[in-house]
Design an enzyme around this catalytic site. Sequence first.
Site, PDB file in Angstrom:
ATOM      1  N   HIS A 235       7.877  21.619 -58.473  1.00  0.00           N
ATOM      2  CA  HIS A 235       7.246  22.508 -57.532  1.00  0.00           C
ATOM      3  C   HIS A 235       8.088  23.874 -57.783  1.00  0.00           C
ATOM      4  CE1 HIS A 235       4.680  19.947 -55.254  1.00  0.00           C
ATOM      5  NE2 HIS A 235       5.648  19.239 -54.864  1.00  0.00           N
TER       6      HIS A 235
ATOM      7  N   HIS B 166      11.124  15.907 -59.242  1.00  0.00           N
ATOM      8  CA  HIS B 166       9.583  16.453 -58.415  1.00  0.00           C
ATOM      9  C   HIS B 166       9.846  17.777 -57.959  1.00  0.00           C
ATOM     10  CE1 HIS B 166       6.003  15.083 -55.771  1.00  0.00           C
ATOM     11  NE2 HIS B 166       6.688  16.176 -55.259  1.00  0.00           N
ATOM     12  N   GLU B 167      10.870  17.978 -56.898  1.00  0.00           N
ATOM     13  CA  GLU B 167      11.177  19.403 -56.353  1.00  0.00           C
ATOM     14  C   GLU B 167      11.250  20.309 -57.195  1.00  0.00           C
ATOM     15  OE1 GLU B 167      10.063  19.207 -53.252  1.00  0.00           O
ATOM     16  OE2 GLU B 167      10.126  17.135 -52.893  1.00  0.00           O
TER      17      GLU B 167
ATOM     18  N   ASP C 272       0.967  15.733 -51.816  1.00  0.00           N
ATOM     19  CA  ASP C 272       0.807  17.058 -52.807  1.00  0.00           C
ATOM     20  C   ASP C 272      -0.728  16.984 -53.356  1.00  0.00           C
ATOM     21  OD1 ASP C 272       3.381  17.591 -52.384  1.00  0.00           O
ATOM     22  OD2 ASP C 272       4.067  16.965 -54.278  1.00  0.00           O
TER      23      ASP C 272
ATOM     24  N   PHE D 157       0.862  -1.252   0.034  1.00  0.00           N
ATOM     25  CA  PHE D 157       0.159   0.098  -0.074  1.00  0.00           C
ATOM     26  C   PHE D 157       0.815   1.259  -0.030  1.00  0.00           C
ATOM     27  CE2 PHE D 157      -3.806  -2.234   0.614  1.00  0.00           C
ATOM     28  CZ  PHE D 157      -4.821  -1.368  -0.021  1.00  0.00           C
TER      29      PHE D 157
HETATM   30 ZN    ZN Z   1       5.917  17.185 -53.742  1.00  0.00          ZN
END
Ligand code: ZN
Length: 615
Positions: free
Chosen positions: A431, A427-428, A505, A127
Site C-alpha cells: 500500500h 501487504h502494508e 481492501d 408496583f
Molecule cells: Zn490492506
Amino acid sequence: MRSFLKNLGIFVVAMVLLAFIANVVRVSKEVTPTIGLSELAASIGRKEVKTVEVMDQDLTITLADGKKEISRKETGESLPNVLHTYGLTPEQLQGVNIIVTQEGGWRYWVGMLIPVFGPILLIVILFYFMARQMQGAAGGRGGMGFGQSVGKEMVPDEKTKVTFADVAGMKESKEELEEVVEFLKNAEKFVGMGAKIPKGVLLMGSPGTGKTLLARAVAGEAGVPFLHMSGSEFVEMFVGVGASRVRDLFGRAKKIAPAIVFIDEIDAVGRRRGSGMGGSHDEREQTLNQILVEMDGFESNSGIIVIAATNRPDVLDPALLRPGRFDRRVTVNLPDINEREAILAIYAKNKKLEPEVSLRSLAERTPGFTGADLANLMNEAAILAVRRKMKTISMNEILESIDKVLLGPERRSHVFSDAEKKMTAYHEGGHALVGHLLKHSDPIRKVSIISRGHAGGYTLKMPTEDKHYYTRAEFIDDLAVALGGYVAEKLVYGDEMISTGPSSDLRTATRIARDAVTQYGMSDLLGPRTFGTREDLVYLGQGVTEKDYSEKTMEVIDSEVARLINDARARAARLLENHRDALDRITEALLKEETIEEARFVEIVAIEKGSGAQE
Ligand code: ZN
Ligand code: ADP
Ligand code: MG
C-alpha cells in the site's frame, strides 16, 4: 430490564421470607395434643381434672395430681358445649375450673394479619418498585407521575454557563444563531417592528460536531433557561407517555419563558410518518403530532424558541420543516483545519503540554475528526502520559492517540506468527509504496504492522490540507493504492498463498471504482450522469427504490468498474515489480521497527514522491 429483574428478585425473596415468618408463627402454636377430647371428658367424669385453660382452640389441662396435659377442640365451639356432646352433665363440669384466655402478643396479630394483608402489601411493594424503575429509566427523577416530563432544566449561572467562546470555529453557524440570541434578548424590538420571531431552529450535522454544545451556548449567551430532552426519552414503554411528556415540557417552558426548549436527536420521534420504514410506530407518531401541535400552539413572540438537533435531516417528516415550525436550519459542519486547531487549543488549555507540541501539525493530521473526536484525542493523550508516568504530554502521546481514536486500541496481545507478520509487512509495504510512487495519492504518514481494531496492520495516508473535491486522477491513484496490499502479497507469495487479509481492501477498491463510475461521471463510456438510487434519494423519493437505468446500462457499469479495477491492479503490479528492492527494504524495516513514521519512511524508500507516475 436488568433493574426490573433485580426488583423481581427482591420481590421473590420478600415473598419467601414472609411465608417463612407466617409458618414459624403457625408451627410454634402447633403442639401435638397429648390426649383426645373423649379422654378429657372421661377424666373430668372421674373428677381427675382441676383446671382447663382455653386459649382459642388449645386446651391446657391441669390434673388433680398436678400433671399437665394438652388437648385441642374445634375453634368457635365453646368447651362446655363440646364436653356436653361427650356426655358430661353441667353438674359434672362444675368441679372443673375453666379459664378462657385470649391469645395475645405479636404472634397472634402477625398470624392474623399476614394471611389477609400480606399479599396486598406485596402487590403494593411490587408496583412501587416497578414505578420507580420506570422513572429511573426515564431520567431518574423520583416521585413524579408517569406522564410527566423528565426533561432536564438548566438555568445557566456564571459557573456552568457555556457561551459562544467555548465553541471553537463554526463561524457561520454561530452567526445564524447570534440572531436567535437577539430574538430571546430583545423580543419586543422585533415584535414592535412587526417581525415574526421564528419558533424552531434545526441543527443538522454529524454526531460529535457540537450541536448540543451550540444549543447550550445559545442559552448561555441569551441568559435564558435551557430545557433539554432527547428524542429517545419521549418514546418509552407506555403508549401516550411521549405525547404527555411533550405537553408537560412545553407547559414548563411557557411558565419560565423566555426559554430554549432543546430536543436532541429529534429523528428518534420525527421520522417521516407512515412510510412504514422501521415499522410504523403509533407512539412515535403521537409524540411527533404533539410536538407539532405545541409548536403551532404558542405565539411566535411568546419567548420560547425550540432548537432541535439531528444527524439525519433526510429522514425527518416534512411536516416538521414547514414554515412556522423548524423553518430555520443551521448546518453544523465537520471542522476544517483551522477550526480543528482552535478546538485543540480549547482542550489543550487545561493540560500540561510540552512546548514542542504543535497544534497546527496535529490539526493537519486529523482531517475528518469531529470536535468530540478531538476532545477525546487530547484526553486519551493525557491518560497515556499519566500511565507512562510523564510530567507533561509530548507529541508522541498525542500521535499515538490519533491512531487509537482513528482505528481503535492497539491489540498487542494479538499474537501473529512470524510468517503472518512478514505477510502483513509486505501487504502494508505494498500500500505504502504504491501510494508513495503515485503522484496524486496523499502522502504516507505512517505504516505499521501493529494490529488495531479489525485491521492486521495499517497504512495512514493523509492530505496536507482539507480536501473537498477529488479529481479523477486521485480516484485512479487511490484505487491502485487500495489494491497495493493485495498485489504485493501476490507478487511475493504467488497466487496460491493469497490470504483472506485483503478482503476489506477489495471492498474499498470496488466502492471507489463504483463511485467514480456511477456517482461522479468519470467513465467516458457512460458519460456525465449519475446512476442508481443513493440513500438520500430513496428518502426524498418517498421510499422508491427503483433503478434509474436500464439493464443494458447495468452491464456497462459492471464492465467499467471491472476495467478500472483491472487497470489499477496492473498499475500497482508494475510499480511493485519495478521497485521490488524498495518493497523489501520497507518490509525489513517494518519487521524490525513495527511502526514507521513519515520521515523514516521517506528515508527508507529513497525515491522521490510521485516519481512512478509514468510507469
Ligand atoms: Zn490492506
Ligand atoms: P453533537 O451534539 O453534535 O453530537 P456535542 O455537542 O455533544 O455533539 O459535542 C460533543 C463534545 O465535543 C462537546 O461536549 C465538546 O466537548 C466537543 N466539541 C464539539 N465541537 C466543538 C467545538 N466546536 N468547540 C469545542 N468543543 C467541541
Ligand atoms: Mg448531541
